[in-house]
Design an enzyme around this catalytic site. Structure first.
Site, PDB file in Angstrom:
ATOM      1  N   HIS A   8     -23.698   2.573 -24.871  1.00 46.52           N
ATOM      2  CA  HIS A   8     -23.710   3.409 -26.041  1.00 46.52           C
ATOM      3  C   HIS A   8     -25.076   3.463 -26.422  1.00 46.52           C
ATOM      4  O   HIS A   8     -25.796   2.457 -26.976  1.00 46.52           O
ATOM      5  CB  HIS A   8     -22.898   2.662 -27.102  1.00 46.52           C
ATOM      6  CG  HIS A   8     -22.589   3.283 -28.346  1.00 46.52           C
ATOM      7  ND1 HIS A   8     -22.856   2.915 -29.446  1.00 46.52           N
ATOM      8  CD2 HIS A   8     -22.057   4.478 -28.564  1.00 46.52           C
ATOM      9  CE1 HIS A   8     -22.746   3.682 -30.435  1.00 46.52           C
ATOM     10  NE2 HIS A   8     -22.147   4.586 -29.982  1.00 46.52           N
ATOM     11  N   HIS A  51     -29.576   9.700 -33.460  1.00 44.02           N
ATOM     12  CA  HIS A  51     -28.210   9.630 -33.665  1.00 44.02           C
ATOM     13  C   HIS A  51     -27.979   9.969 -35.383  1.00 44.02           C
ATOM     14  O   HIS A  51     -27.336  11.127 -35.303  1.00 44.02           O
ATOM     15  CB  HIS A  51     -27.814   8.066 -33.944  1.00 44.02           C
ATOM     16  CG  HIS A  51     -26.245   8.108 -34.467  1.00 44.02           C
ATOM     17  ND1 HIS A  51     -26.140   7.686 -35.827  1.00 44.02           N
ATOM     18  CD2 HIS A  51     -25.046   8.097 -33.741  1.00 44.02           C
ATOM     19  CE1 HIS A  51     -24.873   7.858 -35.866  1.00 44.02           C
ATOM     20  NE2 HIS A  51     -24.207   7.879 -34.727  1.00 44.02           N
TER      21      HIS A  51
END
Length: 246
Positions: A8, A51
């Site tokens: 991730h 992100h």
């Protein structure tokens, strides 16, 4: 336990998320089959891997990603917040990630869009993927269904997938209508029956984000093909070893 491991934001427990340092760690492990990354567009329409919609949390910059050029974004320090060891680590472009990952590790590329913020993100991301002939090496995912519709109109070769933290029994039908065969879903929403329903519809399922060894083992018990997305691939290894030694 044979469940595919998805790193991730790269190996984000050991290096700053969404940086080449974290991505290289994941690539170097032959058991990590996938890397999940997040993509925004710079002011000059270059896909960059970060992100948040803003720069503050993971860089020494300020303001919105969309308000800065790629040159400005990639000049920022994206590692010192994590550790002094990574001081000087940069925000990579999608091109940089593809250059190193293609042929070694598959990519789950999340489009960070609300359908308004980055009107060209689908085209620009596709251009990068096509430049590396990587259509079979990636899946493009998003919370925003409109982005998935747009990808499907632009390309019939790229796999797409919906991201969701919820459940409804209409999901298989919705994914079919989107032309998607991939679902990225919060782990707590899954059980054996739901996974079986999705698999029978030809949908590959990834559970996120599972960071504790016990939870990784429990997820693996739901279905051997369930993809496990984690910040801690080392814990996936430990859970797998314990499963083998039972």
């Amino acid at each position: 336990m044979r469940n595919p491991c998805v790193a991730h934001r790269g190996w984000s427990s050991r290096a700053p998320e969404n940086t080449m340092a974290a991505i290289r760690l994941a690539i170097a492990d032959p058991d990590v089959e996938w890397i999940e990354i997040d993509v925004h567009l710079s002011k000059d329409h270059i896909p960059v891997v970060i992100h948040d919609y803003t720069l503050r949390r993971t860089t020494n910059g300020k303001g919105d990603v969309k308000s800065k050029t790629a040159a400005e974004i990639t000049s920022l320090d994206a590692g010192n917040w994590f550790s002094q060891k990574y001081q000087g680590e940069r925000v990579p472009t999608l091109d940089q990630v593809l250059k190193e990952a293609v042929g070694y590790c598959k990519l789950n590329i999340e489009l960070k869009t609300d359908g308004v913020r980055y009107p060209l993100i689908e085209e620009k991301v596709l251009e990068c993927i096509q430049a590396y002939n990587a259509e079979k090496e990636v899946v493009i995912t998003s919370f925003h269904e409109g982005a998935l519709y747009r990808i499907r109109k632009l390309s019939s070769q790229i796999r797409t997938g919906l991201i969701i933290d919820g459940w409804r029994n209409t999901l298989p039908k919705e994914l079919k209508e989107l032309g998607s065969d991939f679902l990225s879903i919060g782990y707590s929403r899954l059980n054996k029956e739901r996974i079986a329903m999705l698999k029978s519809a030809g949908i590959q399922v990834m559970a996120w984000t599972i960071n504790e060894k016990r939870a990784i083992r429990k997820a693996a018990e739901l279905d051997p093909d369930l993809m496990i997305c984690t910040n801690y691939p080392e814990r996936w290894h430990e859970a797998r070893l314990k499963s083998v030694n039972r």
